[in-house]
Design a protein around this motif. Sequence first.
Motif, PDB file in Angstrom:
ATOM      1  N   ALA A 122     -12.146  -6.798  -8.409  1.00 17.12           N
ATOM      2  CA  ALA A 122     -12.678  -6.267  -9.665  1.00 17.12           C
ATOM      3  C   ALA A 122     -12.430  -7.235 -10.815  1.00 17.12           C
ATOM      4  N   ALA A 123     -11.236  -7.819 -10.860  1.00 16.71           N
ATOM      5  CA  ALA A 123     -10.908  -8.759 -11.932  1.00 16.71           C
ATOM      6  C   ALA A 123     -11.820  -9.989 -11.885  1.00 16.71           C
ATOM      7  N   LEU A 124     -12.087 -10.496 -10.693  1.00 18.20           N
ATOM      8  CA  LEU A 124     -12.967 -11.661 -10.555  1.00 18.20           C
ATOM      9  C   LEU A 124     -14.378 -11.341 -11.034  1.00 18.20           C
ATOM     10  N   LEU A 125     -14.859 -10.158 -10.698  1.00 15.91           N
ATOM     11  CA  LEU A 125     -16.205  -9.755 -11.114  1.00 15.91           C
ATOM     12  C   LEU A 125     -16.279  -9.517 -12.617  1.00 15.91           C
ATOM     13  N   GLU A 126     -15.282  -8.846 -13.153  1.00 17.62           N
ATOM     14  CA  GLU A 126     -15.290  -8.527 -14.583  1.00 17.62           C
ATOM     15  C   GLU A 126     -15.174  -9.784 -15.440  1.00 17.62           C
ATOM     16  N   ARG A 127     -14.449 -10.793 -14.943  1.00 10.88           N
ATOM     17  CA  ARG A 127     -14.357 -12.046 -15.697  1.00 10.88           C
ATOM     18  C   ARG A 127     -15.727 -12.718 -15.836  1.00 10.88           C
ATOM     19  N   ARG A 128     -16.619 -12.411 -14.892  1.00  6.69           N
ATOM     20  CA  ARG A 128     -17.976 -12.955 -14.971  1.00  6.69           C
ATOM     21  C   ARG A 128     -18.934 -11.992 -15.672  1.00  6.69           C
ATOM     22  N   GLY A 129     -18.396 -10.904 -16.218  1.00  9.68           N
ATOM     23  CA  GLY A 129     -19.217 -10.013 -17.018  1.00  9.68           C
ATOM     24  C   GLY A 129     -19.807  -8.830 -16.299  1.00  9.68           C
ATOM     25  N   ALA A 130     -19.415  -8.589 -15.039  1.00 12.40           N
ATOM     26  CA  ALA A 130     -19.975  -7.474 -14.276  1.00 12.40           C
ATOM     27  C   ALA A 130     -19.297  -6.162 -14.655  1.00 12.40           C
ATOM     28  N   ARG A 131     -20.025  -5.072 -14.452  1.00 14.17           N
ATOM     29  CA  ARG A 131     -19.463  -3.726 -14.558  1.00 14.17           C
ATOM     30  C   ARG A 131     -19.160  -3.240 -13.152  1.00 14.17           C
ATOM     31  N   VAL A 132     -17.956  -2.805 -12.922  1.00 17.36           N
ATOM     32  CA  VAL A 132     -17.486  -2.498 -11.573  1.00 17.36           C
ATOM     33  C   VAL A 132     -17.405  -0.993 -11.349  1.00 17.36           C
ATOM     34  N   GLU A 133     -17.911  -0.550 -10.212  1.00 18.85           N
ATOM     35  CA  GLU A 133     -17.756   0.828  -9.732  1.00 18.85           C
ATOM     36  C   GLU A 133     -16.908   0.759  -8.469  1.00 18.85           C
ATOM     37  N   ALA A 134     -15.747   1.406  -8.470  1.00 23.78           N
ATOM     38  CA  ALA A 134     -14.827   1.306  -7.350  1.00 23.78           C
ATOM     39  C   ALA A 134     -14.765   2.607  -6.563  1.00 23.78           C
ATOM     40  N   ALA A 135     -14.761   2.470  -5.247  1.00 19.79           N
ATOM     41  CA  ALA A 135     -14.587   3.614  -4.348  1.00 19.79           C
ATOM     42  C   ALA A 135     -13.874   3.111  -3.100  1.00 19.79           C
ATOM     43  N   PRO A 136     -12.539   3.041  -3.132  1.00 20.02           N
ATOM     44  CA  PRO A 136     -11.806   2.571  -1.946  1.00 20.02           C
ATOM     45  C   PRO A 136     -12.138   3.437  -0.733  1.00 20.02           C
ATOM     46  N   ALA A 137     -12.583   2.794   0.332  1.00 16.29           N
ATOM     47  CA  ALA A 137     -13.018   3.533   1.520  1.00 16.29           C
ATOM     48  C   ALA A 137     -11.877   3.848   2.465  1.00 16.29           C
ATOM     49  N   LEU A 138     -10.818   3.054   2.405  1.00 14.22           N
ATOM     50  CA  LEU A 138      -9.745   3.172   3.393  1.00 14.22           C
ATOM     51  C   LEU A 138      -8.384   3.299   2.732  1.00 14.22           C
ATOM     52  N   ALA A 139      -7.494   3.940   3.440  1.00 17.19           N
ATOM     53  CA  ALA A 139      -6.073   3.914   3.105  1.00 17.19           C
ATOM     54  C   ALA A 139      -5.370   3.177   4.239  1.00 17.19           C
ATOM     55  N   ILE A 140      -4.528   2.247   3.883  1.00 17.44           N
ATOM     56  CA  ILE A 140      -3.793   1.481   4.890  1.00 17.44           C
ATOM     57  C   ILE A 140      -2.371   2.016   4.916  1.00 17.44           C
ATOM     58  N   THR A 141      -1.974   2.558   6.057  1.00 14.60           N
ATOM     59  CA  THR A 141      -0.667   3.200   6.175  1.00 14.60           C
ATOM     60  C   THR A 141       0.144   2.521   7.266  1.00 14.60           C
ATOM     61  N   PRO A 142       1.466   2.499   7.133  1.00  9.94           N
ATOM     62  CA  PRO A 142       2.297   1.940   8.200  1.00  9.94           C
ATOM     63  C   PRO A 142       2.086   2.702   9.505  1.00  9.94           C
ATOM     64  N   CYS A 143       2.220   1.983  10.607  1.00 11.21           N
ATOM     65  CA  CYS A 143       2.103   2.640  11.909  1.00 11.21           C
ATOM     66  C   CYS A 143       3.135   3.757  11.993  1.00 11.21           C
ATOM     67  N   PRO A 144       2.698   4.969  12.373  1.00 12.03           N
ATOM     68  CA  PRO A 144       3.643   6.096  12.388  1.00 12.03           C
ATOM     69  C   PRO A 144       4.776   5.918  13.398  1.00 12.03           C
ATOM     70  N   ASP A 145       4.554   5.095  14.418  1.00 15.07           N
ATOM     71  CA  ASP A 145       5.584   4.912  15.444  1.00 15.07           C
ATOM     72  C   ASP A 145       6.351   3.622  15.175  1.00 15.07           C
ATOM     73  N   ASP A 146       7.204   3.658  14.160  1.00 13.52           N
ATOM     74  CA  ASP A 146       7.970   2.477  13.782  1.00 13.52           C
ATOM     75  C   ASP A 146       8.903   2.033  14.903  1.00 13.52           C
ATOM     76  N   ALA A 147       9.375   2.975  15.704  1.00 18.43           N
ATOM     77  CA  ALA A 147      10.292   2.644  16.805  1.00 18.43           C
ATOM     78  C   ALA A 147       9.622   1.733  17.809  1.00 18.43           C
ATOM     79  N   ALA A 148       8.308   1.928  18.037  1.00 21.62           N
ATOM     80  CA  ALA A 148       7.592   1.101  19.000  1.00 21.62           C
ATOM     81  C   ALA A 148       7.530  -0.347  18.519  1.00 21.62           C
ATOM     82  N   LEU A 149       7.249  -0.562  17.237  1.00 29.88           N
ATOM     83  CA  LEU A 149       7.198  -1.920  16.700  1.00 29.88           C
ATOM     84  C   LEU A 149       8.570  -2.577  16.773  1.00 29.88           C
ATOM     85  N   ARG A 150       9.598  -1.787  16.490  1.00 31.77           N
ATOM     86  CA  ARG A 150      10.953  -2.339  16.546  1.00 31.77           C
ATOM     87  C   ARG A 150      11.323  -2.740  17.972  1.00 31.77           C
ATOM     88  N   ALA A 151      10.893  -1.923  18.948  1.00 33.79           N
ATOM     89  CA  ALA A 151      11.191  -2.228  20.348  1.00 33.79           C
ATOM     90  C   ALA A 151      10.452  -3.485  20.799  1.00 33.79           C
TER      91      ALA A 151
END
Length: 374
Positions: free
Chosen positions: A28-57
């Motif tokens: 958004a910052a890169l676009l706005e610096r060039r004069g654009a009007r930005v409409e944002a709609a984040p499509a995804l949420a990035i969450t830690p893997c629920p099975d932290d024990a598996a990654l640790r193993a």
Amino acid sequence: MTMRAGAVGALVDSRIGITSSRRGDELAALLERRGARVEAAPALAITPCPDDAALRAVTARCIERPPEMLIATTGLGMSGWLEAAAEWGRRRELVASLRRAEIFARGPRSVAALRSAGLRETWASDSEAMEDVLAHLGGRQLHGRRIIVQEHGSSAPGLAGTLRSRGGHVSTATVHRFTVAPDRDPLYRMVGLVADRELDAITFTSAPAARVLLEVAADTGRHGDFLTALRRDVVTACIGPVTAEVFDLWGVPTIRPARARLAELVAGLDDALATRRQGTRLVVADHELVLRGEQVLLDGVEVRLTPGPRAMLRALARRPGHVLSRAELLAMLPGDGLRTEHAVEATVARLRRAIGPGLVRTVTKRGYRLAVPL
């Protein structure tokens, strides 16, 4: 929006949609610096893997018995794994273990994450396509090899299974998961903005985000309008070929930078909009007709058209003088409902009322064309 004073280029006063979650603010910052009007709609949420024990193993096994091969599929996931190891006090051991492996990276962002940790890739894909990684490994003997695949979200579906089918002893280090953003209202609004041609362009920085927005468009009953707008009027900008591939399946043209960099994505978008804004200029029945983005000018006066007549005029202007059949024009019209050739006739009538009866000619038993000199 804060626009940099003196901003120039095709992005000035353009309206751009952003679907990015993790780097949305930066884009958004890169676009706005060039004069654009930005409409944002984040499509995804990035969450830690629920099975932290598996990654640790997996991390512990990797340290105890270093892998012979590492496949890094994303920069964010690789960095996340190393950060998790640091929290457990094992980052140094993990890096030392991975340094003994052949390292294959999917794209430049994976390379950057590896190098920031002092690791060097044996090979890297330029395209970020998982198929290129598999093709590169196609001639390798994998039977009995200890392989670890760093996964992130949906970055490597089927990769581990394919390597196992070739005899590899494969472990996966799954760091994060992609989930649909919990607040869908901005996504519904974004679909409407695209379908109603109220955006000049929309950007995508991941394939999952692209798939989510297509699903939301279907949920709202505007899938056809959404795709038609992307095919005809709204520039679709993708960070790389993997993301663009989602739209290739639907016949949507895309622009993409040579390298997967946000700054290059913005520069390419500026070029694409500049080309589009030069517009199409025709002499039709002794009148000057200009189509520039969403704007239609007749003898220098703007003509307001609803989406149906505008789509029809664009279709006729793309092939000036050529006769388009009713079936061809019907395919160009927006909308998901049941449509017949009567819809074409009704749309032609509305278009003639807006721009004058003499500019669109009926060719008996064949269809319609613009009244340009032949």
